[in-house]
Every structure is written in structure tokens, then in C-alpha cells.
Design an enzyme around this catalytic site. Structure first.
Site, short mmCIF file in Angstrom:
data_model
loop_
_atom_site.label_atom_id
_atom_site.label_comp_id
_atom_site.label_asym_id
_atom_site.label_seq_id
_atom_site.Cartn_x
_atom_site.Cartn_y
_atom_site.Cartn_z
CB SER A 166 -20.68 9.99 0.05
OG SER A 166 -20.91 8.69 0.57
CD GLU A 191 -19.75 4.66 3.47
OE1 GLU A 191 -18.87 4.66 4.36
OE2 GLU A 191 -20.57 3.73 3.34
CE1 TYR A 243 -16.39 7.44 -2.43
CE2 TYR A 243 -17.73 7.07 -0.47
CZ TYR A 243 -17.61 7.48 -1.78
OH TYR A 243 -18.71 7.95 -2.44
#
Length: 327
Positions: free
Chosen positions: A127, A129, A151
Site C-alpha cells: 500500500s 500508506e 495499518y
């Protein structure tokens, strides 16, 4: 006939990937957590050809059983607790499912395949992120990872574990570092769908306002249906590798609001939007924009749906859903 096992089959990516693989003649198996999963009916409606297997990313024996049932040539690990805001509320579970769950899937694949590990190809859903507090713009495969949420931290663990299995065992294991990708199938808890759903309801007179967090956060948004093609392309390469999958463009939440409201003829959207501190992240990721050059050059991949088309597609879908619901 090629066989594929998809974890996270109930999510938007799992649904689009399942459709893609079926269109290419695959026999597709989907791993589902819990027989009372509320999304089971959706999977069965959209993907009636998929064979469902019940298992849990936190339970290694159940993954081994799933692999023995599916006997896949390709494994796509999309399963995760993927709502970033929730990861602060339950960092432990996010770590177990999103982080250690990926390790469990890698290890189960290695143990099940044994001496035939070369016959199995593995995809890990990494990801954007992971970049978090970005160290360069745009972000590419070599950019230093600096996650800013539980996360993101869990995804970094899963990402590096995938690289470790590739380097330690010669496993054909690739990671797709996917930037934000959306669709009408996105969960309503995500800000894009929250906005398009609210715009649909406001345009139909069903609500007046929508409460949001940081309107200046910038993201690189693409269409999930395009991004799953990149996943498949990675596993068709002779050598496993990691790829940034992105549009290379960035828009703010404000720009998303302008396009979404503009599509239904509302230009003074500010009167319909409030800001609520509850939706502010403890540690914000302000600017994410990917460099997809490697995917373009090596995979021959590029997005087909642009930002405006994506937002309009989602608004139209939500208007139709709201009309159906209110009948």
C-alpha cells in the site's frame, strides 16, 4: 486451466480481480473468513463461478487446508483490515491480520508447495500508506518507507516479509504498492465512497450535509478495476518484483468534492460540507503521489479511467442505489 486463490475476495479488489481471472479462463477460489460473513451474498451474486473456502489469515492450518483444496498456480493475498482509521482503534488486530496474516499466507504457500514452490506465484497487496511521511515526491519503489498509521506499519511488515521470502526461498513473490484505488464497490466507510454516497443523497433531497476531516489531504486516486489488471500482470512476469501502481497525478479532497457535487449540478458545495475533528487522523499523510514508470515500462500497464470519470462513475452508481433503496 489455471487455478487462483484470492484472499480478501469479499473486498472491491477481490471482486474485480475475480471477474478478471474468470474472464481469462481461470478456476477461481476465494478465501472467506466466517460462514456468516455479511458480504457472502455479494460475492455469490457478482462471482457465481467462484468456489468459496472458509479460512482465516490468523490461522495457519486453515490456510494450508485452503491451499490443498484450491491447489493454485497463483495466490493473491488481498485480505487485510484495510480501513486506516480503524487501525488506531484496534492496532493489535490490524497487526495480526494485515501484517502477520500476510506472513501466514507466505509460509502456508511455502509449506504446501514444498519442492514445487517454483510452480506457484504469489502476489502481496502492499500500500501507498507505507510511504506515510513521504521522503520524496513522487514516491517510487526505492522511496524510504515511513508509515504513519498502524495499518501502514502492518503493511510494511508484510511487504518486507514478501521480499524476504523471495530472497530466502526463491519464491516468485511480488508486491504491488497500490496507491488509492476506488470504485462503486468501495466500502462506505472510505472517504471517496462516503462523499459520493452523500452527494447522491443530497441531490435526491435525502440529506443536507456530510461531515469530513482534512479537506486538504492529497491522494493519487485510480480505478480499482484498472489496478487488478496490474496484479495479474505482475504474476505473468518471469521474475518477481515490486511495483508502484498509481496514476502519477494527485487531487485533494476539495477537488473530489468539486467534481462529485458538480456532477449533480451543485456548485456551492461548501454549504453541504462540515469538518469534524473526529475524522482527523492522529498522524496525517498529507501528500501521496506515485511514479508508475516501472509498471508502465515493464508490465505495459497504464490506467484507463481518469479521476473525473472515476468520481462521476461512483456518483452515478450511488444515485441509482439510493433510488432503488427508496422505492
Amino acid at each position: 486451466m489455471k487455478r487462483a486463490l484470492i484472499t480478501g475476495i469479499t473486498g472491491q479488489d477481490g471482486l474485480y480481480l475475480g471477474e478478471l481471472l474468470i474472464s481469462k479462463g481461470y478456476e477461481v477460489y476465494g478465501l472467506v473468513r466466517g460462514q456468516n460473513n455479511p458480504k457472502l451474498d455479494t460475492v455469490r451474486r457478482i462471482l457465481p463461478e467462484v468456489k468459496l473456502i472458509f479460512g482465516d489469515l490468523t490461522d495457519l492450518p486453515s490456510l494450508l487446508r485452503a491451499l490443498e483444496t484450491a491447489r493454485p498456480h497463483e495466490v493473491y493475498n488481498l485480505g487485510a483490515i484495510s480501513f486506516v482509521a480503524y487501525s488506531w482503534e484496534n492496532a493489535s488486530m490490524t497487526s495480526d491480520v494485515t501484517g502477520k496474516g500476510a506472513f501466514n499466507m507466505l509460509e502456508a504457500t511455502r509449506l504446501w508447495a514444498g519442492s514445487k514452490l517454483d510452480d506457484v506465484r504469489f502476489y502481496q497487496a502492499s500500500s501507498s500508506e507505507m510511504f506515510g511521511k513521504v521522503q520524496e515526491v513522487p514516491q517510487r519503489e526505492s522511496t524510504l518507507l515511513w508509515p504513519r498509521s498502524p495499518y501502514g506499519v502492518a503493511k510494511v511488515f508484510a511487504h518486507y516479509m514478501t521480499i524476504n521470502y523471495r530472497e530466502s526461498y526463491g519464491m516468485h513473490a511480488s508486491s504491488g504498492i497500490l496507491f488509492n484505488h476506488e470504485s462503486p464497490r468501495r466500502g462506505p466507510e472510505f472517504v471517496t465512497r462516503k462523499i459520493t454516497q452523500a452527494v447522491a443523497r443530497i441531490s435526491l433531497g435525502l440529506q443536507e450535509t456530510v461531515a469530513l476531516g482534512n479537506l486538504d489531504a492529497s491522494r493519487d486516486w485510480g480505478f480499482a478495476g484498472d489496478y487488478v489488471e496490474a496484479m495479474w500482470l505482475m504474476l505473468q512476469q518471469e521474475q518477481a518484483d515490486d511495483y508502484v501502481i498509481a496514476t502519477g497525478e494527485t487531487q485533494t479532497i476539495r477537488e473530489l468534492l468539486e467534481v462529485a457535487f458538480g456532477h449533480v449540478g451543485i456548485t456551492d458545495w461548501e454549504r453541504h460540507v462540515t469538518q469534524d475533528p473526529r475524522f482527523m487522523r492522529p498522524a496525517e499523510v498529507d501528500l501521496l503521489v506515485g511514479d508508475p514508470a516501472k509498471a508502465r515500462e515493464t508490465l505495459g500497464w497504464k490506467p484507463k479511467v481518469d479521476f473525473r470519470e472515476l468520481v462521476q462513475m461512483m456518483v452515478d452508481s450511488d444515485i441509482e442505489d439510493q433510488r432503488q433503496t427508496s422505492r
